[in-house]
Design a protein around this motif. Structure first.
Motif, PDB file in Angstrom:
ATOM      1  N   LYS A  59       0.858  -1.187   0.000  1.00 13.37           N
ATOM      2  CA  LYS A  59       0.000   0.000   0.000  1.00 13.37           C
ATOM      3  C   LYS A  59       0.891   1.233   0.000  1.00 13.37           C
ATOM      4  N   GLY A  70       1.598   5.295  -1.265  1.00 10.51           N
ATOM      5  CA  GLY A  70       0.931   6.545  -1.608  1.00 10.51           C
ATOM      6  C   GLY A  70       1.689   7.309  -2.679  1.00 10.51           C
ATOM      7  N   ALA A  90      -3.308   4.983  -2.656  1.00  7.50           N
ATOM      8  CA  ALA A  90      -3.898   6.300  -2.405  1.00  7.50           C
ATOM      9  C   ALA A  90      -3.083   7.333  -3.152  1.00  7.50           C
ATOM     10  N   VAL A 123      -8.492   3.712  -6.804  1.00  7.54           N
ATOM     11  CA  VAL A 123      -7.915   4.001  -5.486  1.00  7.54           C
ATOM     12  C   VAL A 123      -8.439   5.354  -5.023  1.00  7.54           C
ATOM     13  N   PRO A 124      -8.416   5.640  -3.713  1.00  8.83           N
ATOM     14  CA  PRO A 124      -8.818   6.967  -3.240  1.00  8.83           C
ATOM     15  C   PRO A 124      -7.961   8.053  -3.876  1.00  8.83           C
ATOM     16  N   THR A 127     -15.916  10.093  -6.763  1.00  6.40           N
ATOM     17  CA  THR A 127     -15.449   9.686  -5.432  1.00  6.40           C
ATOM     18  C   THR A 127     -14.282  10.526  -4.927  1.00  6.40           C
ATOM     19  N   GLU A 177     -11.883  13.375  -3.326  1.00  8.10           N
ATOM     20  CA  GLU A 177     -11.963  14.222  -2.139  1.00  8.10           C
ATOM     21  C   GLU A 177     -11.170  15.502  -2.388  1.00  8.10           C
ATOM     22  N   PHE A 216      -4.734  12.494   4.835  1.00  6.05           N
ATOM     23  CA  PHE A 216      -5.377  11.735   3.759  1.00  6.05           C
ATOM     24  C   PHE A 216      -4.654  10.401   3.569  1.00  6.05           C
ATOM     25  N   LYS A 270      -5.196   8.052   6.532  1.00  3.95           N
ATOM     26  CA  LYS A 270      -6.542   7.459   6.489  1.00  3.95           C
ATOM     27  C   LYS A 270      -6.606   6.282   5.522  1.00  3.95           C
ATOM     28  N   HIS A 271      -5.966   6.423   4.353  1.00  6.70           N
ATOM     29  CA  HIS A 271      -6.152   5.416   3.297  1.00  6.70           C
ATOM     30  C   HIS A 271      -5.040   4.373   3.228  1.00  6.70           C
ATOM     31  N   HIS A 299      -5.145   2.204   7.483  1.00  4.87           N
ATOM     32  CA  HIS A 299      -6.357   1.611   8.080  1.00  4.87           C
ATOM     33  C   HIS A 299      -7.012   0.637   7.093  1.00  4.87           C
TER      34      HIS A 299
END
Length: 354
Positions: A162, A164, A246, A267-268, A295, A297, A347, A350-351, A354
């Motif tokens: 994961k 970023g 993310a 992905v976010p 979706t 943000e 941000f 969070k992604h 978690h």
């Protein structure tokens, strides 16, 4: 007898609790004193230098890199943070120093931050910005993840399932690509043919500007001649890396994306926008992404911020057209940028955590 044993047991518990409290306080104090380390992964035949910011326990020292002055722990031993990596993709002609404040925010949250040097579109060599660089950048990001994962200093401290991605300007274009966006040079050509006067600097860069005089017509004609040559390829570019979990795009170059590919990113995806961006006019770039994406943000909006708002520290003594594009507008309050860096970091927490 029972009362004495009870009293002794209570004292033991109190002593144990005290030691636990002292241990927790020591741990918290150690975390608070954690410093930001700085090192590099050397360039290879195919890729440039990768600059890394990371958690360390070594003391920070005053250093300078070009016009920038920092306090960092250079070549210090890394320590375990939150076990996650964030890649920062710089803008055209960018360096690893103009995102040092954001990197510090991320490192203080436990992230390791890596910044690859994009080929022929960096502060050492800016000979080939635009579609050629945009095409290469996503694979450069993926190879940077590989390189950090192979490095014996960092591989024991990381899990790479994961990761970023953050990018600003042309780096924002990279970020959108890493979030599943599809684009083509020809789409950018179409944008410039339709909106050249209104998004002139995005289409021509720093070569010239419109001044409202008799030469503007010639400048637009010449610009379109070059754009039609350089941006003629209709092939859609896309890049997929399953490790990316993310993404945040700051004031991104985005007019060349197929917006349908950004409606539901896999992905976010977060965006940071600047209302006074005169380099990448928001309605043609970041606003189009926000309008298309169901979706996404909005991580932060800077209504008085210019294109250079996310450069932190901002390069000093910029003048001419570059200064006009990157220096802060008169009403912009740069003190808010620490809060914006924190929002970007949150941000990713969070992604990714978690």
């Amino acid at each position: 007898m029972m009362k004495a044993m009870h009293t002794h047991r209570v004292k033991q518990l109190l002593n144990w609790s005290g030691y636990l409290l002292l241990g927790l306080l020591f741990f918290a104090g150690g975390m608070a004193r954690a410093s930001v380390g700085l090192t590099e992964i050397a360039p290879t035949a195919s890729d440039g230098t990768i600059t890394l910011y990371y958690p360390s326990n070594a003391p920070e020292q005053a250093i300078h890199r070009g016009p920038f002055h920092f306090k960092l722990a250079v070549q210090a031993e890394p320590v375990r943070g939150n076990a996650h990596l964030i890649i920062i993709s710089h803008g055209s002609g960018g360096s690893p120093w103009v995102h040092a404040d954001l990197a510090r925010s991320m490192v203080e949250a436990g992230f390791i931050v890596a910044m690859p040097e994009h080929h022929a579109d960096n502060y050492k060599d800016d000979s080939d910005p635009g579609p050629d660089s945009w095409t290469l950048r996503p694979a450069e990001v993926s190879r940077a993840i590989d390189a950090v994962g192979r490095d014996p200093r960092f591989s024991p401290l990381l899990t790479l399932d994961k990761v970023g991605i953050y990018g600003m300007s042309a780096g924002g274009h990279t970020a959108l690509s890493m979030a599943g966006g599809r684009w083509s040079p020809a789409t950018y050509k179409q944008h410039c043919e339709e909106d050249l006067a209104d998004d002139f600097q995005s289409c021509v860069g720093l070569t010239t500007r419109l001044k409202g005089n008799i030469f503007d017509g010639l400048k637009k004609w010449l610009a379109l001649m070059v754009i039609r040559h350089r941006f003629s390829d209709t092939t859609m570019r896309e890049h997929h890396d399953p490790r990316v979990a993310a993404v945040v795009a700051g004031v991104p170059t985005a007019a060349d994306f197929d917006m349908a590919s950004l409606q539901n990113p896999p992905v976010p995806l977060g965006l940071v926008t600047a209302g006074q961006d005169h380099w990448l006019i928001p309605r043609f770039h970041s606003d189009k992404v926000l309008a298309a994406c169901r979706t996404c943000e909005l991580v932060a909006h800077l209504p008085e911020g210019g294109h250079g708002a996310l450069l932190s520290p901002l390069p000093p003594n910029l003048s001419g057209l570059e200064g006009d594009m990157l220096n802060d507008p008169v009403n912009f309050d740069r003190s808010q940028m620490a809060g914006v860096d924190k929002k970007i970091t949150v941000f990713f927490e969070k992604h990714l955590l978690h």
